[in-house]
Write a protein that holds these residues in place. Sequence first.
Motif, PDB file in Angstrom:
ATOM      1  N   ARG A  70      40.165 -48.376 -12.155  1.00  0.00           N
ATOM      2  CA  ARG A  70      40.026 -47.446 -13.278  1.00  0.00           C
ATOM      3  C   ARG A  70      41.408 -47.142 -13.846  1.00  0.00           C
ATOM      4  O   ARG A  70      42.333 -46.797 -13.113  1.00  0.00           O
ATOM      5  CB  ARG A  70      39.382 -46.133 -12.830  1.00  0.00           C
ATOM      6  CG  ARG A  70      39.086 -45.172 -14.005  1.00  0.00           C
ATOM      7  CD  ARG A  70      38.774 -43.759 -13.533  1.00  0.00           C
ATOM      8  NE  ARG A  70      37.604 -43.653 -12.709  1.00  0.00           N
ATOM      9  CZ  ARG A  70      36.362 -43.467 -13.160  1.00  0.00           C
ATOM     10  NH1 ARG A  70      36.135 -43.376 -14.458  1.00  0.00           N
ATOM     11  NH2 ARG A  70      35.349 -43.369 -12.310  1.00  0.00           N
ATOM     12  N   GLU A  81      31.124 -42.883 -13.827  1.00  0.00           N
ATOM     13  CA  GLU A  81      31.360 -42.008 -14.968  1.00  0.00           C
ATOM     14  C   GLU A  81      32.251 -40.825 -14.569  1.00  0.00           C
ATOM     15  O   GLU A  81      32.366 -40.484 -13.393  1.00  0.00           O
ATOM     16  CB  GLU A  81      30.037 -41.493 -15.540  1.00  0.00           C
ATOM     17  CG  GLU A  81      29.285 -40.534 -14.628  1.00  0.00           C
ATOM     18  CD  GLU A  81      28.436 -41.210 -13.574  1.00  0.00           C
ATOM     19  OE1 GLU A  81      27.633 -40.497 -12.927  1.00  0.00           O
ATOM     20  OE2 GLU A  81      28.572 -42.435 -13.382  1.00  0.00           O
ATOM     21  N   LEU A  82      32.886 -40.222 -15.558  1.00  0.00           N
ATOM     22  CA  LEU A  82      33.690 -39.031 -15.318  1.00  0.00           C
ATOM     23  C   LEU A  82      32.780 -37.849 -14.997  1.00  0.00           C
ATOM     24  O   LEU A  82      31.611 -37.819 -15.379  1.00  0.00           O
ATOM     25  CB  LEU A  82      34.552 -38.721 -16.538  1.00  0.00           C
ATOM     26  CG  LEU A  82      35.558 -39.807 -16.947  1.00  0.00           C
ATOM     27  CD1 LEU A  82      36.324 -39.368 -18.198  1.00  0.00           C
ATOM     28  CD2 LEU A  82      36.522 -40.118 -15.819  1.00  0.00           C
ATOM     29  N   LYS A 104      41.571 -48.136 -22.700  1.00  0.00           N
ATOM     30  CA  LYS A 104      40.173 -47.781 -22.498  1.00  0.00           C
ATOM     31  C   LYS A 104      39.887 -46.403 -23.108  1.00  0.00           C
ATOM     32  O   LYS A 104      40.796 -45.567 -23.242  1.00  0.00           O
ATOM     33  CB  LYS A 104      39.831 -47.730 -21.002  1.00  0.00           C
ATOM     34  CG  LYS A 104      40.163 -48.984 -20.225  1.00  0.00           C
ATOM     35  CD  LYS A 104      39.317 -50.153 -20.657  1.00  0.00           C
ATOM     36  CE  LYS A 104      39.587 -51.374 -19.787  1.00  0.00           C
ATOM     37  NZ  LYS A 104      38.911 -52.584 -20.280  1.00  0.00           N
ATOM     38  N   THR A 105      38.648 -46.156 -23.429  1.00  0.00           N
ATOM     39  CA  THR A 105      38.243 -44.811 -23.790  1.00  0.00           C
ATOM     40  C   THR A 105      38.505 -43.903 -22.596  1.00  0.00           C
ATOM     41  O   THR A 105      38.164 -44.250 -21.459  1.00  0.00           O
ATOM     42  CB  THR A 105      36.751 -44.770 -24.150  1.00  0.00           C
ATOM     43  OG1 THR A 105      36.513 -45.672 -25.224  1.00  0.00           O
ATOM     44  CG2 THR A 105      36.337 -43.370 -24.573  1.00  0.00           C
ATOM     45  N   SER A 106      39.130 -42.770 -22.820  1.00  0.00           N
ATOM     46  CA  SER A 106      39.500 -41.910 -21.700  1.00  0.00           C
ATOM     47  C   SER A 106      39.381 -40.435 -22.098  1.00  0.00           C
ATOM     48  O   SER A 106      39.391 -40.089 -23.284  1.00  0.00           O
ATOM     49  CB  SER A 106      40.937 -42.199 -21.259  1.00  0.00           C
ATOM     50  OG  SER A 106      41.868 -41.878 -22.283  1.00  0.00           O
ATOM     51  N   GLU A 107      39.284 -39.594 -21.058  1.00  0.00           N
ATOM     52  CA  GLU A 107      39.208 -38.152 -21.266  1.00  0.00           C
ATOM     53  C   GLU A 107      39.890 -37.440 -20.107  1.00  0.00           C
ATOM     54  O   GLU A 107      40.020 -37.992 -19.012  1.00  0.00           O
ATOM     55  CB  GLU A 107      37.747 -37.693 -21.330  1.00  0.00           C
ATOM     56  CG  GLU A 107      36.954 -38.226 -22.490  1.00  0.00           C
ATOM     57  CD  GLU A 107      35.533 -37.687 -22.493  1.00  0.00           C
ATOM     58  OE1 GLU A 107      35.344 -36.535 -22.948  1.00  0.00           O
ATOM     59  OE2 GLU A 107      34.626 -38.393 -22.014  1.00  0.00           O
ATOM     60  N   ASN A 145      41.669 -40.117 -17.768  1.00  0.00           N
ATOM     61  CA  ASN A 145      41.010 -41.117 -16.942  1.00  0.00           C
ATOM     62  C   ASN A 145      40.055 -41.957 -17.793  1.00  0.00           C
ATOM     63  O   ASN A 145      39.357 -41.423 -18.652  1.00  0.00           O
ATOM     64  CB  ASN A 145      40.223 -40.441 -15.825  1.00  0.00           C
ATOM     65  CG  ASN A 145      41.116 -39.719 -14.840  1.00  0.00           C
ATOM     66  OD1 ASN A 145      42.006 -40.322 -14.253  1.00  0.00           O
ATOM     67  ND2 ASN A 145      40.888 -38.422 -14.653  1.00  0.00           N
ATOM     68  N   THR A 174      36.874 -43.741 -19.072  1.00  0.00           N
ATOM     69  CA  THR A 174      35.516 -43.206 -19.038  1.00  0.00           C
ATOM     70  C   THR A 174      34.666 -43.852 -17.950  1.00  0.00           C
ATOM     71  O   THR A 174      33.839 -43.195 -17.328  1.00  0.00           O
ATOM     72  CB  THR A 174      34.841 -43.401 -20.406  1.00  0.00           C
ATOM     73  OG1 THR A 174      35.676 -42.840 -21.426  1.00  0.00           O
ATOM     74  CG2 THR A 174      33.489 -42.723 -20.454  1.00  0.00           C
ATOM     75  N   PHE A 175      34.893 -45.151 -17.713  1.00  0.00           N
ATOM     76  CA  PHE A 175      34.130 -45.852 -16.689  1.00  0.00           C
ATOM     77  C   PHE A 175      35.052 -46.660 -15.778  1.00  0.00           C
ATOM     78  O   PHE A 175      36.129 -47.093 -16.185  1.00  0.00           O
ATOM     79  CB  PHE A 175      33.088 -46.774 -17.326  1.00  0.00           C
ATOM     80  CG  PHE A 175      31.961 -46.036 -17.982  1.00  0.00           C
ATOM     81  CD1 PHE A 175      30.919 -45.532 -17.219  1.00  0.00           C
ATOM     82  CD2 PHE A 175      31.951 -45.822 -19.350  1.00  0.00           C
ATOM     83  CE1 PHE A 175      29.876 -44.835 -17.820  1.00  0.00           C
ATOM     84  CE2 PHE A 175      30.921 -45.127 -19.971  1.00  0.00           C
ATOM     85  CZ  PHE A 175      29.874 -44.624 -19.192  1.00  0.00           C
ATOM     86  N   LYS A 209      39.027 -35.549 -17.708  1.00  0.00           N
ATOM     87  CA  LYS A 209      37.938 -35.103 -16.851  1.00  0.00           C
ATOM     88  C   LYS A 209      38.143 -35.703 -15.471  1.00  0.00           C
ATOM     89  O   LYS A 209      38.751 -36.764 -15.328  1.00  0.00           O
ATOM     90  CB  LYS A 209      36.582 -35.525 -17.420  1.00  0.00           C
ATOM     91  CG  LYS A 209      36.217 -34.833 -18.722  1.00  0.00           C
ATOM     92  CD  LYS A 209      34.866 -35.308 -19.241  1.00  0.00           C
ATOM     93  CE  LYS A 209      34.515 -34.619 -20.558  1.00  0.00           C
ATOM     94  NZ  LYS A 209      33.212 -35.111 -21.100  1.00  0.00           N
ATOM     95  N   GLU A 255      31.489 -34.309 -15.515  1.00  0.00           N
ATOM     96  CA  GLU A 255      31.419 -33.322 -16.591  1.00  0.00           C
ATOM     97  C   GLU A 255      31.664 -31.906 -16.048  1.00  0.00           C
ATOM     98  O   GLU A 255      31.401 -31.624 -14.873  1.00  0.00           O
ATOM     99  CB  GLU A 255      30.052 -33.378 -17.269  1.00  0.00           C
ATOM    100  CG  GLU A 255      29.748 -34.709 -17.944  1.00  0.00           C
ATOM    101  CD  GLU A 255      30.662 -34.980 -19.132  1.00  0.00           C
ATOM    102  OE1 GLU A 255      31.169 -34.004 -19.734  1.00  0.00           O
ATOM    103  OE2 GLU A 255      30.865 -36.168 -19.459  1.00  0.00           O
TER     104      GLU A 255
END
Length: 241
Positions: free
Chosen positions: A130, A158-159, A145-148, A177, A179-180, A150, A161
Amino acid sequence: MHRFWDDIIQPIFIEEGVTSIVEVGSESGINTVKLLNYCRKRKGKLISIDPEPSFDVEKVEKEYSNFTAIRDYSHKVLERLKGYDAFLLDGDHNWYTVFHELKVIEKNVSDHKQFPIVFLHDIDWPYARRDMYYFPDSIPAEYKKTSEKKGILPGFSELIEPEHELERKAWNKTVFNATFEGGEKNGVLTAIEDFMSETYIPLSFCKVKPNNGLGILFYKNIKLEQFIKELVAETALFYSE
């Protein structure tokens, strides 16, 4: 990285006569000072690369004449650092950063037997598969990568929530991090494996499992392999390309 110093890194340095070192990712400076004390005893030198170190760099530079700190991203600096004995890569823990750090180190080697010993942190969970970004804007869009911001937990791709029942146990909520977990070009170990699959240099790679995992990459050398095996006993796995 500093947790591996006494039992793994320093003994390898002594065995191989390491005197010139590049550290990527100094953070609080705990490992930096260990490296500097080693260099002081052996008339060595250390270059530390970190865009935002969290210790008093000027104070350390005054205390250690063998120390140079560079506040920048590794991919902007490494190309001009040739002929060093060892690299410790513990900066941004994502595929793009690690893969390109290794490619630059490879490019700087004129004789493949001179490939340095490279230590890489976070080859195990959570960042083996990751991406994580301290500085997302430093990563080219096509590799990011798509990240947030979280948290993550073992067993969850998955992150986590904020409303999740296990959110309070989640790791590393303050960094970006991916997203996946998993997939192509995602994570530190994936970057190392991709590099090894295409390098022209015959290399050995040792995995040490505790403390988020340490990877040791070096020119294939049976004597050094055996030395490291004895250091890490049953925690090591080897393979060569």
